[in-house]
Design a protein around this motif. Structure first.
Motif: not given
Length: 479
Positions: A117-131
């Motif tokens: 509220d309001p509807v919005a979105s960011s761009t994606g972050s930098i890539s990262f490895a995750a386990y």
């Protein structure tokens, strides 16, 4: 009247458009506070920050949502990992703390922020490895038998032992895990062979398995098993579950040998009636042997079993990591009568360290020798390594100054290329001589003092990752 109505309608439309324009926000690309996320049951807390504007455009019911992409960076089927309470965040910048799903495993995840509220979105972050390292300790393969054999033209099946138990936390208990198999090329290097919970071997060598945690350092690895190609008359080995020698007071020990079609066990040269399985339990000392039928060929194995020893265990891993100002307490549990303990650091006895536990405060190679001073006269020992984490650097340096001042003394490269990533690191002199080649780089070159025959000599490096990505460059050494 008609003109007045038109004017009023125009004003209404303008106000609606104005309000709509006011009710928009811009959310920045999330900034993550880590380069890779190696989560575990004991650690799963990470931070992300972002900004938004204008603050006045947030609705009273707004929630900020943190989404996680799939392991390829796509948000088409994103996972929500954090949702703020309605209206709880009203000012920018914003810092969020979150945990990762226990099923996460991949090299190219991303995060993004959404508002409601309001509807919005960011761009994606930098890539990262995750386990998520749900199991991060040694496990066993091949029933802990150190050898195996197959007939010429045949093969040998290596399997991860299951189910798990107090003595073997089998990673097969966790369906989300995958495994890589390796073949040793030297005492410190190995090559990837295949993935899966089993490995069919048709080439002699020493093999082991490791849980696939990608670029995250893993302590989830198996014992080594040496496989040979056998011909009739060849020999193999026998493992004693309580060691050899073992103390009779501990009960019977189980002798076991390699996988085969059939077996016949012997004691002191005499066949043991009914002893035709892969394992044989005994509480008697003696010379034991077994005939092993591999199908197209036969082999044998023997052990001179002694029952004058004792059993012991230690509660630390073979390789342990401590942070700065941390310590590691190692404790030995033993059945030895009137035991004596001697602890060593880098093969030097530690003064005053004579109890069954020792608090390690520095990195190095540790050893404890346990001796039984009454009853069975015997001793055994445990070896373990204590190391400090590799420093985190973003780039591959092209200049080092190994002058002993503690600053830039060794060539320190990013963690994605060091020990545990199966990356090959080669360093070559200006004359073309290979001065270092390893798949287990410890951020410690040069290990020995360099001979400065030239002013500021130049070396060249080739870094080859497990997926065959290469980095090349030069290293200038200054005093």
């Amino acid at each position: 009247m008609k003109n007045s109505a038109i004017i009023n309608l125009s004003v209404f439309v303008f106000l609606c458009l104005f309000q709509t324009a006011e009710a928009q926000i811009v959310i920045s690309t999330p900034s993550i506070g880590f380069t890779q996320a190696c989560a575990s049951p004991s650690f799963n807390t990470y931070n992300v920050s972002f900004t938004f504007s204008p603050e006045a455009s947030l609705g009273a019911t707004n929630q900020f949502i943190l989404e996680l992409s799939d392991d390829a960076g796509s948000f088409s089927n994103a996972t929500t990992i954090y949702t703020s309470n309605q209206g709880s965040i009203t000012t920018s910048p914003v810092n969020l703390t979150f945990s990762l799903p226990t099923s996460i495993a991949g090299e190219s995840y991303k995060l993004r922020i959404k508002s409601t509220d309001p509807v919005a979105s960011s761009t994606g972050s930098i890539s990262f490895a995750a386990y998520y390292k749900i199991q991060d300790e040694p496990f066993t393969i091949n029933n802990l038998i150190s050898t195996g054999a197959y007939c010429s033209g045949g093969s040998y099946l290596l399997t991860i032992d299951n189910p798990g138990s107090d003595s073997n936390n089998s990673p097969l208990q966790y369906p989300s895990l995958t495994f890589n198999w390796f073949k040793e090329t030297s005492q410190t290097t190995s090559v990837f062979v295949a993935s899966g919970s089993t490995l069919t071997v048709n080439e002699p060598g020493t093999y082991f398995a490791q849980t696939n945690y990608g670029t995250c350092t893993s302590n989830s690895y198996s014992n080594r098993v040496t496989i040979s190609e056998s011909t009739t008359g060849g020999t193999s080995s026998i493992n004693s579950s309580l060691g050899n020698p073992y103390c009779l007071s501990q009960g019977a020990t189980t002798l076991s040998t390699i996988n085969a079609n059939s077996y016949q066990w012997y004691k002191d040269g005499e066949a043991i009636s009914g002893a035709t399985n892969q394992m044989y339990q005994t509480n008697e000392a003696g010379e034991y042997s077994v005939d092993i039928d591999l199908g197209d060929c036969n082999t044998s194995a023997s052990i001179n079993l002694e029952n004058t020893g004792f059993t012991s265990s230690i509660d630390v891993l073979d390789i342990n990591t401590i942070e700065e100002n941390e310590t590691l307490i190692a404790t030995v549990t033993t059945s030895a009568v009137n035991p004596e303990f001697i602890w060593y650091l880098n093969d030097v006895a530690i003064s005053g360290a004579s109890n069954n536990s020792y608090e390690a405060t520095q990195a190095g190679n540790y050893k404890v020798v346990i001796s039984q001073t009454s009853g069975c006269s015997a001793s055994n020992e445990f070896l373990f390594i204590v190391s400090t984490p590799f420093p985190s650097v973003a780039n591959i340096p092209n200049l080092i100054s190994p002058n002993g001042d503690g600053v830039n003394d060794t060539w320190v490269i990013p963690q994605e290329y060091v020990s545990g990533t199966n990356t090959e690191v080669i360093i070559i002199s200006a004359q073309g001589d290979v001065v270092l080649k390893t798949n287990d780089y410890q951020n410690n070159w040069p290990i020995n003092q360099l001979d400065f025959k030239a002013i500021n000599p130049v070396y060249y490096y080739i870094i080859t990752t497990e997926n065959n990505q290469k980095r090349k460059g030069s290293i200038t050494v200054v005093k």
